[in-house]
Enzyme design. Structure first.
Site, PDB file in Angstrom:
ATOM      1  N   LYS A 221       3.223  13.229   6.710  1.00 27.04           N
ATOM      2  CA  LYS A 221       3.442  14.629   6.339  1.00 27.04           C
ATOM      3  C   LYS A 221       2.732  15.554   7.316  1.00 27.04           C
ATOM      4  O   LYS A 221       3.307  16.473   7.861  1.00 27.04           O
ATOM      5  CB  LYS A 221       2.956  14.843   4.905  1.00 27.04           C
ATOM      6  CG  LYS A 221       3.096  16.260   4.406  1.00 27.04           C
ATOM      7  CD  LYS A 221       2.696  16.349   2.936  1.00 27.04           C
ATOM      8  CE  LYS A 221       2.606  17.800   2.500  1.00 27.04           C
ATOM      9  NZ  LYS A 221       2.199  17.954   1.101  1.00 27.04           N
TER      10      LYS A 221
ATOM     11  N   GLU B 216      -4.930   6.793  10.865  1.00 22.25           N
ATOM     12  CA  GLU B 216      -4.385   5.435  10.770  1.00 22.25           C
ATOM     13  C   GLU B 216      -2.963   5.379  11.329  1.00 22.25           C
ATOM     14  O   GLU B 216      -2.617   4.514  12.136  1.00 22.25           O
ATOM     15  CB  GLU B 216      -4.331   4.978   9.296  1.00 22.25           C
ATOM     16  CG  GLU B 216      -5.670   4.761   8.648  1.00 22.25           C
ATOM     17  CD  GLU B 216      -6.140   5.986   7.880  1.00 22.25           C
ATOM     18  OE1 GLU B 216      -5.966   7.117   8.379  1.00 22.25           O
ATOM     19  OE2 GLU B 216      -6.694   5.806   6.783  1.00 22.25           O
TER      20      GLU B 216
ATOM     21  N   GLY C 249       2.286  14.281  -0.936  1.00 15.16           N
ATOM     22  CA  GLY C 249       2.404  12.957  -0.310  1.00 15.16           C
ATOM     23  C   GLY C 249       2.803  11.880  -1.305  1.00 15.16           C
ATOM     24  O   GLY C 249       3.721  11.092  -1.065  1.00 15.16           O
ATOM     25  N   ARG C 250       2.119  11.847  -2.451  1.00  7.77           N
ATOM     26  CA  ARG C 250       2.381  10.766  -3.407  1.00  7.77           C
ATOM     27  C   ARG C 250       3.651  10.989  -4.224  1.00  7.77           C
ATOM     28  O   ARG C 250       3.996  10.180  -5.080  1.00  7.77           O
ATOM     29  CB  ARG C 250       1.172  10.581  -4.321  1.00  7.77           C
ATOM     30  CG  ARG C 250       0.692  11.845  -5.005  1.00  7.77           C
ATOM     31  CD  ARG C 250      -0.679  11.618  -5.631  1.00  7.77           C
ATOM     32  NE  ARG C 250      -1.280  12.846  -6.142  1.00  7.77           N
ATOM     33  CZ  ARG C 250      -1.955  13.713  -5.402  1.00  7.77           C
ATOM     34  NH1 ARG C 250      -2.091  13.522  -4.098  1.00  7.77           N
ATOM     35  NH2 ARG C 250      -2.492  14.791  -5.953  1.00  7.77           N
TER      36      ARG C 250
ATOM     37  N   GLU D 265      -4.777   9.487  -7.905  1.00  6.18           N
ATOM     38  CA  GLU D 265      -4.979  10.585  -6.955  1.00  6.18           C
ATOM     39  C   GLU D 265      -4.604  11.919  -7.605  1.00  6.18           C
ATOM     40  O   GLU D 265      -5.115  12.969  -7.234  1.00  6.18           O
ATOM     41  CB  GLU D 265      -4.150  10.351  -5.688  1.00  6.18           C
ATOM     42  CG  GLU D 265      -4.709  11.054  -4.466  1.00  6.18           C
ATOM     43  CD  GLU D 265      -4.029  10.622  -3.177  1.00  6.18           C
ATOM     44  OE1 GLU D 265      -4.674   9.950  -2.368  1.00  6.18           O
ATOM     45  OE2 GLU D 265      -2.855  10.961  -2.979  1.00  6.18           O
TER      46      GLU D 265
ATOM     47  N   HIS E 294      -1.686 -15.683 -15.675  1.00  4.51           N
ATOM     48  CA  HIS E 294      -2.481 -16.823 -15.230  1.00  4.51           C
ATOM     49  C   HIS E 294      -3.715 -16.358 -14.461  1.00  4.51           C
ATOM     50  O   HIS E 294      -4.342 -17.141 -13.758  1.00  4.51           O
ATOM     51  CB  HIS E 294      -1.623 -17.735 -14.356  1.00  4.51           C
ATOM     52  CG  HIS E 294      -0.367 -18.169 -15.064  1.00  4.51           C
ATOM     53  ND1 HIS E 294      -0.311 -19.284 -15.854  1.00  4.51           N
ATOM     54  CD2 HIS E 294       0.852 -17.580 -15.149  1.00  4.51           C
ATOM     55  CE1 HIS E 294       0.906 -19.389 -16.375  1.00  4.51           C
ATOM     56  NE2 HIS E 294       1.629 -18.363 -15.969  1.00  4.51           N
TER      57      HIS E 294
ATOM     58  N   LYS F 296     -11.167  11.610   5.074  1.00 11.90           N
ATOM     59  CA  LYS F 296     -10.514  11.628   6.394  1.00 11.90           C
ATOM     60  C   LYS F 296     -11.412  12.340   7.403  1.00 11.90           C
ATOM     61  O   LYS F 296     -11.625  11.862   8.523  1.00 11.90           O
ATOM     62  CB  LYS F 296      -9.172  12.371   6.317  1.00 11.90           C
ATOM     63  CG  LYS F 296      -8.042  11.615   5.604  1.00 11.90           C
ATOM     64  CD  LYS F 296      -6.719  12.402   5.697  1.00 11.90           C
ATOM     65  CE  LYS F 296      -5.573  11.716   4.977  1.00 11.90           C
ATOM     66  NZ  LYS F 296      -4.273  12.389   5.116  1.00 11.90           N
TER      67      LYS F 296
HETATM   68  C1  G6Q Z   1      -0.946  11.760  -1.063  1.00 14.41           C
HETATM   69  C2  G6Q Z   1      -2.182  11.752  -0.298  1.00 14.41           C
HETATM   70  C3  G6Q Z   1      -2.284  10.702   0.775  1.00 14.41           C
HETATM   71  C4  G6Q Z   1      -1.361  10.921   1.954  1.00 14.41           C
HETATM   72  C5  G6Q Z   1      -1.825  10.041   3.112  1.00 14.41           C
HETATM   73  C6  G6Q Z   1      -0.932  10.153   4.331  1.00 14.41           C
HETATM   74  O1  G6Q Z   1      -0.690  12.543  -1.944  1.00 14.41           O
HETATM   75  O2  G6Q Z   1      -2.468  12.997   0.183  1.00 14.41           O
HETATM   76  O3  G6Q Z   1      -2.060   9.414   0.260  1.00 14.41           O
HETATM   77  O4  G6Q Z   1      -0.042  10.651   1.611  1.00 14.41           O
HETATM   78  O5  G6Q Z   1      -3.134  10.358   3.434  1.00 14.41           O
HETATM   79  O6  G6Q Z   1      -0.883  11.461   4.777  1.00 14.41           O
HETATM   80  P1  G6Q Z   1       0.160  11.895   5.863  1.00 14.41           P
HETATM   81  O7  G6Q Z   1       1.526  11.681   5.313  1.00 14.41           O
HETATM   82  O8  G6Q Z   1      -0.131  13.323   6.174  1.00 14.41           O
HETATM   83  O9  G6Q Z   1      -0.067  11.000   7.066  1.00 14.41           O
END
Ligand code: G6Q
Length: 548
Positions: free
Chosen positions: A206, A212, A267-268, A353, A384, A512
């Site tokens: 996003k 990462e 994001g989520r 989150e 199990h 971050k």
């Molecule tokens: C979601 C969070 C988090 C995010 C990641 C990736 O609601 O904010 O999980 O999706 O940190 O972020 P980017 O899509 O910006 O790389």
């Protein structure tokens, strides 16, 4: 503003709890043959049985009083109308617009967002079809055989979970891979499995600033260029999904090959957006659309059904009953079947989150517990492994069981066996086994008195453990869409009752930032002194291990 715990409806529930904590579900079932019918609900393709909860009619009425007093209906309307309910980031929360199949206008800042939502969907359709039909080819003219999604958190968990869940719809010659961790073995092991001539990388971020994802994207690009040699070929093998065109350009991806989404998609909550591109490529755009259709059907139900018959609201308020009155700390999600194995991890992010917050809408500390620790695993494997604690541990763990009546892979009675296990677990959790029942059974098996006295208490299963059962006829993109949207709206409803912002994530942001501050210090020679003693000490120790 009124704190939740000061509401009349909350106090009424506290009083009611004092009586209900003694109640045994066994008795409730024995005394009421209609209980299953009264505490169950069919919505479209999803059936919910919530009769195995420590509730009576009065409980549900009081929980709905609390939902009403918390203005769930008003907030729900605000979300769907594009109001900026993510107030700490001044953003609308409109994942529902991404699957608004009715295509009714959804206004943000005076602009209808539907034309741009539809335009991106159209581009996703064209692109995914071109890849699937072999019209979009790699730099040597070969068909794409592997799609690698590079993303983390919300840009990984959703598409990964859906691609796995809909694996039966995927083509075997078009595989999906997900690389999320900055730990190098993640990308390295994936690159070993794919061929640069036939691999498409989707860089999904996003913000397009996440360390990462960018690290993995740079590594993938270097690996690709080692083989392809020419920068001009990058365009056939790298596309981006982002809200940040500038950063995408700076990375070296032509914005022609960028699929856009917007800051009003959290994001989520983003698998419905272009973040779902890997889904469309892997299982086909028509199935991605059916996923959206299912979610839209659940949106409409959530928006229009009265609270008492509203599936997300019922699940939300049952969760509040256990979290805030019974003191349950966790909630388990237990899908039966292998395809849904990543659903608990996906919902863990969605729930924790969103509702792992402690400051309320008036910027004060909350006076009540908020989101539970969500965890789980797929059945029957979990049986199990960790189910023993559910049956005989000292904690109350409300559970959601999920299963489809039919399978895409019928083999003898194996699927029926899977379903029978799920039903057995809900029954045993609720019914348990008393000491008298154990003793009788042992006597019948010929055990002597001393053995019975010693062993019987260990074999008692306390029971009275609540669970919801979610059933669907078939596991399809449509039912999966309904299921995910069900949980999204459950989480939303709880956030409203708890008066928190379910849509920001300042803890994630600080993590971050801090990692970005530590990395250069970890790579430098100078001793590190600016953090606390433990962090400075650990940095020093790990540095000495890196360069002995
Ligand atoms: C979601 C969070 C988090 C995010 C990641 C990736 O609601 O904010 O999980 O999706 O940190 O972020 P980017 O899509 O910006 O790389």
């Amino acid at each position: 503003m009124t704190r939740p715990t000061k509401r009349q409806a909350w106090k009424a529930l506290e009083k009611h709890y004092a009586m209900m904590r003694q109640v045994r579900m066994r008795d409730l079932f024995n005394n009421d043959p209609q209980r299953f019918d009264r505490f169950s609900l069919q919505v479209g393709e999803l059936f919910l049985d919530y009769s195995k909860n420590i509730v009576i009619d009065k409980t549900m009425n009081k929980l709905m009083d609390l939902a009403r007093a918390s203005n769930v209906e008003d907030w729900r309307a605000k979300m769907f109308a594009g109001e900026k309910i993510n107030f700490t980031e001044n953003r609308a929360v409109l994942h529902v617009a991404l699957r608004n199949r009715a295509n009714t206008p959804v206004m943000v800042d005076g602009e209808d967002v539907m034309p741009k939502v539809n335009a991106v969907l159209e581009r996703m359709k064209r692109f995914s079809e071109a890849v699937r039909e072999g019209l979009w080819l790699g730099y040597t003219g070969k068909r794409i055989t592997d799609v690698v999604n590079l993303g983390v958190g919300g840009s990984d968990l959703g598409p990964k979970m859906v691609c796995e869940a809909l694996g039966s719809y995927a083509r075997l010659d078009l595989r999906a891979h997900f690389v999320s961790n900055v730990a190098p073995s993640d990308i390295v092991s994936t690159l070993k499995k794919v061929d640069p001539e036939t691999t498409l990388f989707i860089v999904a971020s996003k913000t397009f600033t996440t360390q990462e994802t960018l690290a993995n994207a740079h590594t993938a690009r270097r690996w690709f260029l080692e083989h392809a040699k020419d920068e001009a070929h990058v365009a056939r093998h790298f596309v981006a999904v982002s809200t940040n065109a500038e950063a995408v350009r700076a990375f070296g991806i032509d914005t022609e090959n960028m699929f856009e989404f917007w800051d009003w998609v959290g994001g989520r909550y983003s698998l419905w957006s272009a973040i779902g591109l890997s889904i469309a490529v892997h299982v086909g755009f028509e199935h991605f659309e059916q996923l959206l259709e299912g979610a839209h059907a659940m949106d409409q139900h959530f928006l229009h059904a009265p609270l008492e018959q509203n599936m997300p609201v019922i699940l939300a308020m049952l969760g509040i009953w256990y979290t805030n009155f019974f003191g349950a700390e966790t909630h388990a999600v237990l899908p039966y079947g292998t395809r849904l194995r990543s659903l608990p991890a996906y919902l863990q992010q969605a729930d924790m989150e969103s509702n792992g917050k402690s400051i309320d809408r008036d910027s004060r500390w909350v006076e009540h517990a908020t989101g539970p620790i969500l965890w789980g695993g797929h059945g029957t494997n979990g049986q199990h492994a960790f189910f023993e604690l559910l049956h005989q541990g000292t904690r109350l763990v409300p559970c959601d069981f999920i299963v489809a009546a039919n399978t895409h892979n019928p083999v003898g009675h194996q699927h029926a066996a899977l379903v029978s296990h799920m039903l057995a677990q809900t029954r045993v959790l609720m019914w348990g086994r008393t000491l008298a029942e154990v003793e009788l059974e042992m006597r019948e098996q010929g055990a002597d008195v001393a053995t019975i006295r010693k062993l019987a208490p260990h074999k008692v299963i306390p029971g009275n453990k609540p669970s919801n059962s979610l059933l669907m006829r078939d596991h399809t993109p449509y039912t999966l869409g309904m299921l995910i949207a069900l949980y999204e709206h459950k989480i939303f409803t709880q956030g409203i009752v708890w008066r928190i912002n379910s849509f920001d994530q300042w803890g994630v942001e600080l993590g971050k930032q801090m990692a970005n501050s530590i990395l250069p210090r970890l790579l430098a020679d100078e001793p590190v002194t600016e953090y606390d003693g433990s962090t400075n000490g650990l940095i020093g120790r790990v540095k000495s291990m890196m360069h002995p």
